[in-house]
Scaffold this active site. Structure first.
Site, PDB file in Angstrom:
ATOM      1  N   GLU A 122       0.826  -1.214   0.000  1.00 16.68           N
ATOM      2  CA  GLU A 122       0.000   0.000   0.000  1.00 16.68           C
ATOM      3  C   GLU A 122       0.859   1.263   0.000  1.00 16.68           C
ATOM      4  OE1 GLU A 122      -4.145  -1.495   1.950  1.00 16.68           O
ATOM      5  OE2 GLU A 122      -2.451  -1.303   3.312  1.00 16.68           O
TER       6      GLU A 122
ATOM      7  N   GLU B 154      -3.845  -9.782   3.472  1.00 12.91           N
ATOM      8  CA  GLU B 154      -4.718  -9.523   4.632  1.00 12.91           C
ATOM      9  C   GLU B 154      -5.869 -10.520   4.762  1.00 12.91           C
ATOM     10  OE1 GLU B 154      -3.573  -7.313   2.500  1.00 12.91           O
ATOM     11  OE2 GLU B 154      -2.865  -5.533   3.561  1.00 12.91           O
TER      12      GLU B 154
END
Ligand SMILES: NC(=O)c1ccc[n+]([C@@H]2O[C@H](COP(=O)([O-])OP(=O)(O)OC[C@H]3O[C@@H](n4cnc5c(N)ncnc54)[C@H](O)[C@@H]3O)[C@@H](O)[C@H]2O)c1
Length: 442
Positions: free
Chosen positions: A102, A122
């Site tokens: 990210e 995730e």
């Protein structure tokens, strides 16, 4: 937690949180501070973000999940970076996973060495990427690729990531030098054009059909799991909603999932699996005892459990002798093991060569005396105390004194089994869960 230096007009921000540069709040604060410092420094024309120790960043600090984490958040730092007119380059070695990817995605450019991997894992701990990943990754890689990466959590090797558009260039040589060279070649380019925030998501086909197909796939593949559903929803928002609305919803989904019992359980399992590899006392100190080597093992009973346990041992590389009461039962058990191994190969979890190697270290026998030299025996015969005591009495006589004798009993008193031997301190209950070559729980 982050180091800052300037070389040749390029600011270098180094993430420094060993062993994998996890993005805890101190790292995020450092990154935020140093990006601002570089932006305000008139000597600086471009910025390179790297990770110390040959690893860019393996993701968030999972211990912060579940509450108590402090800002700045990745999306806040990303908002700032989006407005910078000096090019910011993520120079990736090792891995850029989860929060690490990210960060790379809010940079204007990403370069990586050939051996690097990127990904958003995730979902494997019951979450969605919560730092803008579900909105920015589709803008870099296209909708279908992003759906695949985010719903599976699989890692993507650098060369594949280059083809997908996640990475701009593969480099070889010193990552900082390459980063500086690349950043300097971009100082005249308008960063607002390359910034992922301002890009549209590439969709192959009709958005609603892609969404429907993705939802059907995750619902059947991960039956009962909530996170993959929210992964699909959030990724689809990247194609359907304005950037900020997508980010706000991603936050909302992430917050809800964080407190879900599914994610809490998956995070518990994640830490538990790592804890078992650390041979530590509950106080945190180290045991003085060294673990005994298990160079070979025996399994008694080639039924449902024994066959699976033998497979479990040989797939871990431990040579095993499987003992049955008759040739007929033994052949049947061995056939089932072969079928299970072939199934594992068919699923792509093992190569045919590896399966062959496993069969090569699995011996079968109808003579319990063959277990005299093994380091460990696991008994998996019928659930019958008299029978198990007879077997343990025999094993105690046959096996070398150091051999550990284990029982897979479900319900019987292990002490009663142990008293059939003269080595009660070496009798252990090892209750495997079926199918034992697949289940991780023992
Ligand atoms: N099935 C499960 O889900 C499960 C799960 C955990 C533990 N267990 C326990 O594991 C043990 C085995 O259960 P199972 O389901 O595999 O039973 P099973 O009936 O499938 O297999 C038992 C095997 O032991 C063999 N056997 C019996 N006496 C023997 C002897 N003297 N020497 C060599 N082999 C002998 C039998 O021929 C048979 O193949 C039991 O104690 C059971 O309680 C079972």
């Amino acid at each position: 937690m982050t180091e800052y230096s300037v070389r040749d007009g390029v600011a270098i921000i180094k993430l420094d949180n060993p062993p994998v540069n996890a993005l805890g709040s101190k790292v995020r604060s450092g990154l935020d501070k140093h990006l601002k410092q570089a932006n305000h420094d008139s000597e600086v024309t471009a910025v390179v973000i790297v990770g110390k120790g040959g690893k860019f960043c393996a993701g968030a600090d999972i211990k912060e999940f579940g509450g108590g984490a402090k800002g700045p958040w990745i999306t806040d730092i990303g908002d700032y970076c989006d407005k910078m007119r000096k090019p910011v380059v993520a120079a990736i070695e090792g891995m850029a996973l989860g929060g690490g990817l990210e960060v790379a995605l809010f940079c204007h450019y990403r370069i990586a060495v050939k051996t690097a991997r990127v990904g958003q894992p995730e979902v494997q701990i019951g979450l969605i990427p919560g730092g803008g990943g579900t909105i920015r990754l589709p803008k870099a890689a296209g909708l279908k690729n992003a759906l695949d990466i985010i719903t599976t959590g699989n890692h993507v090797p650098a060369e594949k990531a280059l083809k997908m558009g996640i990475i701009d260039q593969i480099v070889s040589g010193d990552i900082i030098e390459e980063g500086i060279k690349f950043a300097k070649s971009k100082i005249h380019i308008d960063t607002s054009i390359v910034c992922l925030r301002n890009k549209h998501v590439k969709v192959d086909g009709d958005v609603d059909k892609v969404a429907e197909a993705a939802m059907t796939k995750v619902k059947s593949k991960y039956r009962g799991a909530i996170a993959p559903i929210f992964c699909v929803r959030s990724v689809m928002n990247s194609a359907r909603l304005p950037y900020q609305r997508g980010i706000d919803l991603e936050h909302e989904y992430f917050r809800d999932l964080q407190t879900s019992s599914q994610s809490q359980a998956m995070r518990y399992a994640f830490f538990a699996e790592r804890a078992i590899t650390k041979w530590q006392l509950p106080s945190g100190g180290n045991y003085r005892t060294k673990p005994l080597p298990v160079r070979s093992a025996g399994v008694i009973g080639a039924g449902t459990m024994g066959g699976g346990i033998a497979l479990c041992l040989v797939t871990s590389g431990i040579p095993c002798i499987l003992v049955e009461q008759s040739k007929e039962f033994l052949d049947k058990g061995m056939e089932i093991i072969k079928t299970q191994l072939m199934g594992t190969v068919r699923l792509g979890k093992m190569t045919a060569d590896q399966a062959k190697q496993c069969m090569g270290i699995l011996r079968s026998s109808v003579n319990i005396d063959d277990l005299k030299d093994v380091d460990l025996v696991i008994e998996a015969v019928f659930e019958d105390l008299k029978l198990k005591r007879e077997i343990f009495e025999k094993l105690d006589r046959i096996c070398k004194p150091s051999t550990i004798l284990c029982t897979n009993t479900s319900t019987l008193d292990i002490d009663s089994i142990a008293t059939a031997t003269k080595r009660q301190d070496k009798v252990v209950g090892t209750h495997f869960f079926a199918p034992s070559y697949i289940m991780k729980l023992l």
